[in-house]
Design a protein around this motif. Structure first.
Motif, short mmCIF file in Angstrom:
data_model
loop_
_atom_site.label_atom_id
_atom_site.label_comp_id
_atom_site.label_asym_id
_atom_site.label_seq_id
_atom_site.Cartn_x
_atom_site.Cartn_y
_atom_site.Cartn_z
N PHE A 77 -16.42 0.48 9.94
CA PHE A 77 -15.48 0.10 8.88
C PHE A 77 -14.28 1.04 8.91
CE2 PHE A 77 -17.63 -2.58 5.36
CZ PHE A 77 -18.13 -3.45 6.31
N PRO A 78 -13.07 0.52 8.63
CA PRO A 78 -11.89 1.39 8.59
C PRO A 78 -11.93 2.32 7.38
CG PRO A 78 -11.35 -0.81 7.82
CD PRO A 78 -12.75 -0.88 8.34
N THR A 79 -11.00 3.25 7.33
CA THR A 79 -10.94 4.21 6.21
C THR A 79 -10.81 3.49 4.88
OG1 THR A 79 -9.89 5.83 7.65
CG2 THR A 79 -9.70 6.19 5.28
N TYR A 80 -10.01 2.43 4.86
CA TYR A 80 -9.82 1.65 3.62
C TYR A 80 -10.34 0.23 3.87
CZ TYR A 80 -6.69 5.53 2.51
OH TYR A 80 -6.17 6.77 2.28
N PRO A 81 -11.61 -0.03 3.60
CA PRO A 81 -12.18 -1.35 3.87
C PRO A 81 -11.46 -2.47 3.13
CG PRO A 81 -13.91 0.25 3.46
CD PRO A 81 -12.62 0.92 3.10
N THR A 82 -11.44 -3.64 3.76
CA THR A 82 -10.84 -4.82 3.14
C THR A 82 -11.77 -5.38 2.07
OG1 THR A 82 -11.83 -6.37 4.70
CG2 THR A 82 -9.72 -5.37 5.33
N LYS A 83 -11.24 -6.31 1.31
CA LYS A 83 -12.05 -7.01 0.31
C LYS A 83 -13.28 -7.64 0.95
CE LYS A 83 -11.83 -11.38 -2.26
NZ LYS A 83 -10.96 -12.44 -2.81
N ARG A 84 -13.09 -8.34 2.06
CA ARG A 84 -14.20 -9.03 2.72
C ARG A 84 -15.24 -8.03 3.24
NH1 ARG A 84 -12.98 -14.38 3.35
NH2 ARG A 84 -10.77 -14.94 3.17
N PHE A 86 -15.84 -5.04 2.01
CA PHE A 86 -16.55 -4.45 0.88
C PHE A 86 -17.59 -5.42 0.31
CE2 PHE A 86 -16.77 -3.15 -3.70
CZ PHE A 86 -17.46 -1.96 -3.47
N ILE A 87 -17.23 -6.68 0.23
CA ILE A 87 -18.20 -7.69 -0.25
C ILE A 87 -19.39 -7.76 0.69
CG2 ILE A 87 -18.55 -10.16 -0.59
CD1 ILE A 87 -15.68 -10.29 -1.70
N SER A 88 -19.14 -7.73 2.00
CA SER A 88 -20.25 -7.78 2.96
C SER A 88 -21.15 -6.55 2.80
CB SER A 88 -19.73 -7.88 4.39
OG SER A 88 -19.14 -6.66 4.82
N TYR A 89 -20.55 -5.41 2.49
CA TYR A 89 -21.33 -4.19 2.24
C TYR A 89 -22.21 -4.36 1.00
CZ TYR A 89 -22.12 0.56 0.39
OH TYR A 89 -22.67 1.70 -0.15
N LEU A 90 -21.66 -4.92 -0.06
CA LEU A 90 -22.44 -5.13 -1.28
C LEU A 90 -23.58 -6.12 -1.05
CD1 LEU A 90 -19.61 -5.31 -3.99
CD2 LEU A 90 -21.08 -3.37 -3.44
N GLU A 91 -23.32 -7.16 -0.28
CA GLU A 91 -24.38 -8.13 0.02
C GLU A 91 -25.50 -7.49 0.84
OE1 GLU A 91 -22.03 -11.17 1.86
OE2 GLU A 91 -21.79 -12.31 -0.02
N ALA A 92 -25.11 -6.67 1.81
CA ALA A 92 -26.11 -5.96 2.62
C ALA A 92 -26.88 -4.96 1.76
CB ALA A 92 -25.42 -5.23 3.78
N TYR A 93 -26.20 -4.36 0.81
CA TYR A 93 -26.81 -3.40 -0.12
C TYR A 93 -27.90 -4.09 -0.96
CZ TYR A 93 -26.84 0.53 -3.49
OH TYR A 93 -27.19 1.60 -4.30
#
Length: 394
Positions: A77-84, A86-93
């Protein structure tokens, strides 16, 4: 409470809201061996991120300050993740911690019943009974719509940024953005990139800071400096760097408050703007800064200085507020006026009778993570030391 509701006993805490704060708290509780139930009014997790944000949105802070407890961002992931991203991170979480909220349940009322020493939470046609209630609906639960005279007379489109997706929808139009916070600034930049003629209402003084200083996150640098220096000196340093990097913003209609950016954030909750390129468009004249609105006209607005201008669309970047007072029947912990805990951070996470709050620190995802750890540890101590209630006979 509805007398004909079906009663459901919940042995662990109920969490209201399946945003990042609710997910983080549920994960921390699970690690402590405490089960929880999340009630979410929408049909998905992180509904604010999925349903109410614009496409170009990125995290304003570097990813290390935005991770939820117990799980880092993917290394690519880049230093400043995109909206998409971040959402994928929350879903994986949610998947990693097997968090399964009860979707489509809008909490209409939650009230402590001293006769049984438990909370009664009304959602749809169900009444949930629990010992612990965690409010995780956050600071941005509902849009703020300003009361400006003549709005109904305006013949163009008026929408809040919660309905804004991208600038292509307004290509060739003349658009007025009302509000100059981080969202207002980014929406203006997005519109400008889509060849929209855009103006931005700046009514109050505000601090604009560079997102990075010498390649280092301004936020991260501030947090590090605060460990060693008083806030007044850190504020002075930030303002000096801003003047050197961004120049005198007042020349462009963006006057700064007398109070420094960190002190202002601490005392009022007003977040400084982290510039992502909007200021250069303001300096070049591509984004026009205009004063406050006096009233709407049928084709546009009349400004506070008496000037009138026509617009095709008006976008309200006027922020959000807590909705807690509309459903939580509680007088001491939450302030009825702003829907925030009365006690300031770091003591804003715990109330009385098993009531908790997460995501109301005015410190973003980092504050939510701190809340989640504290709440989980506190409830776990009670969970392990006290005899748990058996299911109630209703």
């Amino acid at each position: 409470m509805k007398s004909n509701s079906k009663h459901v006993w919940v042995p662990g805490p109920i969490i209201v809201g399946a945003g990042p704060s609710g997910l983080a708290t549920s994960a921390c509780l699970k690690k402590q061996g405490v089960p929880s139930l999340i009630l979410e009014k929408e049909n998905c997790i992180a509904s604010s991120w999925k349903l109410r944000t614009y496409e170009r949105l990125k995290l304003h802070l570097p990813k290390q300050f935005c991770e939820l407890p117990l799980m880092t961002f993917p290394p690519d992931f880049p230093t400043y993740p995109t909206k998409r991203q971040f959402i994928s991170y929350l879903e994986a979480y949610a998947e990693h911690f097997s968090i399964k909220p009860l979707f489509g349940v809008r909490v209409q009322c939650a009230e402590y019943d001293p006769s049984i020493g438990l909370w009664r939470v009304q959602g749809n046609d169900l009444e949930f009974i629990c010992r612990w209630l965690i409010v995780a609906t956050g600071e941005n639960a509902e849009a703020i719509l300003p009361d400006i005279g003549g709005m109904s007379e305006f013949q163009g489109q008026v929408l809040h940024t919660s309905f804004y997706k991208n600038g292509d929808d307004f290509r060739g139009e003349k658009v007025l953005v009302v509000g100059c916070g981080n969202s207002g600034m980014e929406v203006c930049l997005d519109l400008c990139s889509s060849e929209v003629q855009v103006s931005m209402v700046v009514r109050d003084k505000l601090h604009i800071l560079p997102r990075e200083i010498l390649g280092i996150s301004t936020f991260g640098l501030s947090m590090w400096l605060l460990k060693w220096l008083p806030m007044k000196l850190v504020d002075a340093f930030l303002l000096l760097c801003s003047w050197l990097i961004l120049g005198d913003t007042e020349k462009y209609g963006l006057a700064r408050p007398k109070i420094g950016p960190l002190k202002l954030k601490n005392t009022t909750g007003k977040t400084p703007v982290l510039d992502v390129g909007t200021l250069s468009r303001i300096k070049s004249g591509q984004i026009k800064v205009v004063p406050g609105i006096k009233r709407f006209t049928n084709k546009g607005v009349e400004f506070a200085d008496g000037r009138q201008e026509d617009y095709d669309t008006i976008i309200l970047a006027t922020g959000y507020r807590s909705n807690v007072p509309s459903w939580l029947k509680e007088e001491e912990f939450f302030d009825k006026k702003d829907g925030f805990p009365r006690n300031p951070f770091p003591n804003s996470w715990r109330g009385k009778n098993g009531l908790y709050a997460t995501g109301f620190t005015r410190r973003g995802l980092l504050g939510s993570s701190m809340d989640a750890h504290r709440i989980a540890e506190d409830i776990a101590c009670q969970w392990k030391s006290k005899t748990k209630h058996p299911p109630l006979e209703m």
